[in-house]
Design an enzyme around this catalytic site. Structure first.
Site, PDB file in Angstrom:
ATOM      1  N   GLU A 163       0.844 -50.604 -18.963  1.00  0.00           N
ATOM      2  CA  GLU A 163       2.287 -49.780 -19.122  1.00  0.00           C
ATOM      3  C   GLU A 163       3.003 -49.798 -17.979  1.00  0.00           C
ATOM      4  OE1 GLU A 163       3.321 -50.637 -21.890  1.00  0.00           O
ATOM      5  OE2 GLU A 163       2.596 -49.063 -23.574  1.00  0.00           O
ATOM      6  N   ASN A 168       8.241 -54.634 -22.059  1.00  0.00           N
ATOM      7  CA  ASN A 168       8.816 -53.676 -21.382  1.00  0.00           C
ATOM      8  C   ASN A 168       7.685 -54.554 -20.053  1.00  0.00           C
ATOM      9  OD1 ASN A 168       6.167 -52.774 -21.721  1.00  0.00           O
ATOM     10  ND2 ASN A 168       6.710 -50.582 -22.071  1.00  0.00           N
ATOM     11  N   ASP A 210      -8.423 -55.121 -25.295  1.00  0.00           N
ATOM     12  CA  ASP A 210      -7.622 -53.806 -24.869  1.00  0.00           C
ATOM     13  C   ASP A 210      -7.896 -53.222 -26.818  1.00  0.00           C
ATOM     14  OD1 ASP A 210      -6.325 -55.302 -26.525  1.00  0.00           O
ATOM     15  OD2 ASP A 210      -4.172 -54.650 -25.052  1.00  0.00           O
TER      16      ASP A 210
HETATM   17  C1  GLP Z   1       0.372 -55.348 -27.504  1.00  0.00           C
HETATM   18  C2  GLP Z   1      -1.155 -55.709 -26.932  1.00  0.00           C
HETATM   19  C3  GLP Z   1      -0.661 -56.810 -25.808  1.00  0.00           C
HETATM   20  C4  GLP Z   1       0.192 -58.295 -26.359  1.00  0.00           C
HETATM   21  C5  GLP Z   1       1.841 -57.623 -26.925  1.00  0.00           C
HETATM   22  C6  GLP Z   1       2.614 -58.380 -27.217  1.00  0.00           C
HETATM   23  O1  GLP Z   1       0.440 -54.170 -26.960  1.00  0.00           O
HETATM   24  N1  GLP Z   1      -1.891 -55.452 -26.613  1.00  0.00           N
HETATM   25  O2  GLP Z   1      -1.613 -57.647 -25.895  1.00  0.00           O
HETATM   26  O3  GLP Z   1       0.666 -58.840 -25.749  1.00  0.00           O
HETATM   27  O4  GLP Z   1       1.420 -56.368 -27.470  1.00  0.00           O
HETATM   28  O5  GLP Z   1       2.727 -58.224 -28.748  1.00  0.00           O
HETATM   29  P1  GLP Z   1       3.568 -59.398 -29.733  1.00  0.00           P
HETATM   30  O6  GLP Z   1       2.788 -59.996 -29.428  1.00  0.00           O
HETATM   31  O7  GLP Z   1       3.525 -58.429 -30.451  1.00  0.00           O
HETATM   32  O8  GLP Z   1       4.840 -59.160 -29.371  1.00  0.00           O
END
Ligand code: GLP
Length: 251
Positions: A143, A136, A68
């Site tokens: 999402e 979430n 992404d």
């Molecule tokens: C972001 C990314 C995800 C990731 C998630 C968790 O929004 N788009 O790919 O898995 O957040 O992030 P973190 O590892 O900082 O908790």
């Protein structure tokens, strides 16, 4: 088939995940690896860079696709996922720039979704897809929704995700509210998935995703339908709810 690995610490989880990724690359030097961002995989990337520096691993023929990108951020923006990948992995190893694919946050979004899907079609199945998990239950930037998106999509980020990700930005107002994300259908095409989670904050959602009701309200719950090999690597705090409710998962 799901394999759970409970690591003693966050660092250890990163090391174990790096070993799994490295093994795939050693078996297939031109592997197509699916990469993720967020704070969770930073350790893993640093171990992979160490392995490269030690001469234990080469990315010379490796190809990568990222999940992404934020809509509106150019690759030069310090919070773009393109910049994240360069800082945390690409600039430290011998991967070729032309083999690294990340959706563009600045191209026309609908056209970019289409281009990314055609690219994914051309590249074929991902050998191993790394995933984190949002609080979430989001995977990539898919999402909670009323359906599981199949192809690459433009997503409106939920307030809770904007809030969670605002820790990386100078202020909440600077956090993009939209992203371009590989769809869940595409993610599930991978031959193998490595789900990495660390910290007590992920304990509840990890259990709900992997043992709860399968619903697009918890996007990661679709992993229960995944037909390939799913490896969950988590540190003890992230595994705590799973271990208390399903103590036999590690046997
Ligand atoms: C972001 C990314 C995800 C990731 C998630 C968790 O929004 N788009 O790919 O898995 O957040 O992030 P973190 O590892 O900082 O908790």
């Amino acid at each position: 088939m799901v394999k759970f690995i409970c690591a003693d610490s966050e660092t250890e989880a990163g090391r174990v995940a790096a070993e799994i990724m490295a093994e795939v690359i050693r078996i297939r030097p031109d592997a197509l690896i699916g990469l993720a961002t967020g704070s969770t995989p930073i350790n893993m990337y640093s171990y992979l860079a160490d392995m490269y520096r030690a001469g234990e691993l080469s990315f010379k023929d490796v190809r990568s696709v990222n999940l992404d990108e934020y809509v509106g951020l150019p690759p030069t923006h310090v919070q773009s996922y393109a910049h994240f990948m360069s800082e945390n992995l690409f600039s430290h190893v011998d991967i070729r720039a032309e083999n690294c694919h990340i959706p563009s946050g600045t191209a026309d979004t609908d056209a970019e979704c289409e281009r990314y899907d055609r690219l994914l079609d051309r590249l074929g199945r991902v050998d191993i897809q790394l995933l984190g998990i949002g609080h979430n239950g989001h995977i990539a930037f898919n999402e909670p929704d009323s359906h599981f998106p199949k192809d690459t999509v433009r997503v409106r980020l939920t307030d809770s995700t904007v809030e969670a990700n605002s820790r990386f930005f100078a202020s909440r107002d600077e956090v993009p509210t939209e992203a371009i994300s590989m769809g869940i259908g595409r993610i599930l095409r991978a031959k193998r998935i490595l789900l990495l989670a660390t910290g007590a904050g992920k304990a509840d959602i990890l259990e709900r995703a992997l043992f709860g009701r399968i619903t697009p309200a918890v996007p990661a719950s679709i992993l229960q339908f995944y037909q390939g090999e799913l490896t969950v690597v988590a540190d003890r705090p992230a595994m705590s709810v799973i271990l208390s409710k399903h103590p036999d998962v590690l046997t």
